[in-house]
Design a protein around this motif. Structure first.
Motif, PDB file in Angstrom:
ATOM      1  N   PRO A 323       0.812  -1.227   0.000  1.00 59.43           N
ATOM      2  CA  PRO A 323       0.000   0.000   0.000  1.00 59.43           C
ATOM      3  C   PRO A 323       0.842   1.272   0.000  1.00 59.43           C
ATOM      4  CG  PRO A 323      -0.656  -1.476   1.793  1.00 59.43           C
ATOM      5  CD  PRO A 323       0.601  -2.016   1.225  1.00 59.43           C
ATOM      6  N   ASP A 324       2.108   1.165   0.366  1.00 57.31           N
ATOM      7  CA  ASP A 324       2.939   2.381   0.444  1.00 57.31           C
ATOM      8  C   ASP A 324       3.607   2.737  -0.884  1.00 57.31           C
ATOM      9  OD1 ASP A 324       2.244   2.462   3.068  1.00 57.31           O
ATOM     10  OD2 ASP A 324       4.134   1.668   3.841  1.00 57.31           O
ATOM     11  N   LEU A 325       3.398   1.932  -1.906  1.00 59.45           N
ATOM     12  CA  LEU A 325       4.099   2.181  -3.175  1.00 59.45           C
ATOM     13  C   LEU A 325       3.460   3.329  -3.948  1.00 59.45           C
ATOM     14  CD1 LEU A 325       4.610  -1.456  -4.570  1.00 59.45           C
ATOM     15  CD2 LEU A 325       6.124  -0.141  -3.086  1.00 59.45           C
ATOM     16  N   SER A 326       4.287   4.108  -4.608  1.00 62.31           N
ATOM     17  CA  SER A 326       3.773   5.121  -5.543  1.00 62.31           C
ATOM     18  C   SER A 326       3.398   4.407  -6.842  1.00 62.31           C
ATOM     19  CB  SER A 326       4.845   6.172  -5.824  1.00 62.31           C
ATOM     20  OG  SER A 326       5.910   5.570  -6.559  1.00 62.31           O
ATOM     21  N   GLU A 327       2.731   5.124  -7.722  1.00 59.95           N
ATOM     22  CA  GLU A 327       2.337   4.522  -8.996  1.00 59.95           C
ATOM     23  C   GLU A 327       3.569   4.015  -9.753  1.00 59.95           C
ATOM     24  OE1 GLU A 327      -0.626   3.721  -9.798  1.00 59.95           O
ATOM     25  OE2 GLU A 327      -0.080   2.932 -11.777  1.00 59.95           O
ATOM     26  N   GLU A 328       4.623   4.827  -9.747  1.00 61.19           N
ATOM     27  CA  GLU A 328       5.827   4.414 -10.464  1.00 61.19           C
ATOM     28  C   GLU A 328       6.445   3.180  -9.812  1.00 61.19           C
ATOM     29  OE1 GLU A 328       8.749   7.475 -11.130  1.00 61.19           O
ATOM     30  OE2 GLU A 328      10.222   5.949 -11.677  1.00 61.19           O
ATOM     31  N   GLN A 331       4.869   0.092 -10.891  1.00 70.21           N
ATOM     32  CA  GLN A 331       5.375  -0.341 -12.201  1.00 70.21           C
ATOM     33  C   GLN A 331       6.733  -1.021 -12.064  1.00 70.21           C
ATOM     34  OE1 GLN A 331       4.587   3.744 -14.130  1.00 70.21           O
ATOM     35  NE2 GLN A 331       4.632   2.303 -15.843  1.00 70.21           N
ATOM     36  N   ARG A 332       7.567  -0.466 -11.205  1.00 73.93           N
ATOM     37  CA  ARG A 332       8.932  -1.002 -11.095  1.00 73.93           C
ATOM     38  C   ARG A 332       9.007  -2.277 -10.259  1.00 73.93           C
ATOM     39  NH1 ARG A 332      12.653   2.173 -13.195  1.00 73.93           N
ATOM     40  NH2 ARG A 332      12.247   4.413 -13.394  1.00 73.93           N
ATOM     41  N   TYR A 333       8.095  -2.393  -9.300  1.00 71.97           N
ATOM     42  CA  TYR A 333       8.149  -3.541  -8.375  1.00 71.97           C
ATOM     43  C   TYR A 333       6.782  -4.226  -8.303  1.00 71.97           C
ATOM     44  CZ  TYR A 333      12.119  -0.680  -7.126  1.00 71.97           C
ATOM     45  OH  TYR A 333      13.249   0.082  -7.188  1.00 71.97           O
ATOM     46  N   PRO A 334       6.295  -4.718  -9.419  1.00 71.22           N
ATOM     47  CA  PRO A 334       4.952  -5.318  -9.401  1.00 71.22           C
ATOM     48  C   PRO A 334       4.916  -6.628  -8.628  1.00 71.22           C
ATOM     49  CG  PRO A 334       6.009  -5.667 -11.517  1.00 71.22           C
ATOM     50  CD  PRO A 334       6.921  -4.769 -10.737  1.00 71.22           C
TER      51      PRO A 334
END
Ligand code: FES
Ligand code: FE2
Length: 410
Positions: A323-328, A331-334
């Motif tokens: 939940p803490d991931l940004s949109e980018e 993308q980088r760490y799916p």
């Protein structure tokens, strides 16, 4: 033909024209396989799914405030009456159709807000205050309902033909709870915390027979999201079980021990997967159900056994939780959420190219289709028995030790 110019006729060189191949223009009409993705009543697959008990909420979700729930595409109203009984009723009042979402829960049931008809947890009409003698003929009216069963703080329902209601399945791993351990129910989902995953349930569920995605998605592409034991490319085999399919994932660990990991898919939507953090050796400590909420929404319900108070261990994405991931960063760490929702609201089977690494998915689909066809031929699907309860012996687990000692476990 030549070109005529002021200088006379010149020969024109024929340049070979290369025609592009494989362009997206050539994609044929997208088609999904209805036998895999349908959930609605009256469809062959919807009818098969309705032959099993499904979890749909936690025990704590049933209170004296009516709650809307959707299961297999059907909207229903959940409540708990004053006698501690759980009701799951069709939302439209059988009088003139107001939603029981606005009803009032009482000792013996739920009362419709419009003209006050009172229904118990089995939809029996107990009171009709505007009718002569408060509804002396109330027994003529029945609010449609579904049976509910509570199991380890989770609510299950059976939504199929009443004459085919099967025995309730229980799982041997919950027979014994060691001292200092507890059993808890959890409705956390892939990615989103408690909210439905916005895609068809089948593409989420068949992932359980896709062990090679762990090697790429969870151990390489996005860094190692689990633990070192899970990172190597396993040797795979798939096996039929009495109620579904299991996969064996075998690895030799750096310290020379042999890691025999077994994962199960139990028809139609149960997944038994040992912890990918390899916290415990031996049989898996949880059972999870992938619930089709609707055709394009899915929720995973899990019952698990753990040391009392132990926090749920979570996959890490570049050191962060999902939940803490940004949109980018998504993308980088799916992870599973991105991979599965990324297949679309309903994946398009006509655009797939199954390869040898999809053997588990193919076997799972085959066994699933067999159940759909069995039900539609008037036969019983696997795992459906009469009687009060049916006990399932779990095979899934993390078995670690000497190869010869562990290879036969599970
Ligand atoms: S619509 Fe429910 S009692 Fe009239
Ligand atoms: Fe995964």
């Amino acid at each position: 033909m030549g070109i005529v110019s002021a200088f006379g006729v010149r020969e024109m060189k024929e340049i070979p024209v290369e025609i592009d191949t494989g362009t997206a223009y050539e994609i044929s009409e997208p088609i999904w396989d209805t036998e895999l993705v349908d959930v609605e009543k009256g469809t062959p697959t919807g009818e098969m799914l309705r032959r099993y008990w499904h979890p749909f909420a936690l025990t704590a979700d049933a209170t004296d405030t009516p709650r809307e729930v959707t299961i297999l595409g059907e909207q229903l109203i959940l409540f708990r009456d004053g006698l501690d009984r759980v009701g799951l009723l069709h939302p439209r009042c059988c009088h003139r159709g107001t939603s029981l979402y606005y009803g009032k829960v009482e000792t013996e049931g739920i009362r419709c807000c419009y003209h006050g008809w009172l229904f118990d947890v089995e939809g029996k009409t107990l009171d009709m205050p505007c009718e002569p003698q408060s509804g002396a003929r109330a027994d003529r009216y029945r609010q449609p309902w579904y049976p509910v069963r509570e199991y380890h703080d989770m609510l299950f329902t059976y939504m199929g033909p009443p004459a085919h209601k099967p025995a309730f399945p229980i799982y041997d791993i919950f027979d014994d709870v060691p001292d200092g351990w507890e059993i808890v129910a959890d409705d956390n989902n892939i990615g989103l915390e408690g909210d439905p995953t916005p895609c068809n349930w089948f593409q989420t569920h068949e992932n359980v027979m896709d062990p090679l995605h762990v090697y790429v998605l969870h151990a390489g592409f996005s860094g190692n999201q689990f633990v070192a034991e899970m990172a190597g490319l396993p040797e795979l085999s798939f096996h039929r079980t009495p109620q579904g399919v299991k996969s064996h994932q075998d690895r030799t660990l750096d310290d020379g021990r042999f890691f025999h990991r077994v994962t199960e898919a139990v028809m139609p939507n149960v997944r038994i997967v040992a912890s990918p953090f390899v916290e415990f050796e031996g049989k898996a400590t949880s059972v999870a159900w992938t619930l089709p909420i609707s055709r394009t929404e899915t929720k995973i319900f899990t019952i698990l056994k753990r040391p009392i108070g132990q926090e749920r261990r979570r996959a890490l994405y570049n050191g962060q939780i999902w939940p803490d991931l940004s949109e980018e960063e998504h993308q980088r760490y799916p992870g599973d959420y991105e991979a599965q929702v990324g297949q679309g609201a309903i994946t398009i089977h006509s655009e797939e190219n199954l390869a040898s690494s999809d053997r588990g998915v193919s076997i799972f689909r085959h066994v699933f289709r067999q159940q759909v066809r069995a039900v539609n031929n008037g036969e019983l699907p696997v795992g459906v028995t009469n009687g009060v309860e049916c006990r399932y012996e779990v095979r899934a687990g993390n078995y670690i030790g000497k190869r010869d000692d562990v290879i036969h476990l599970g």
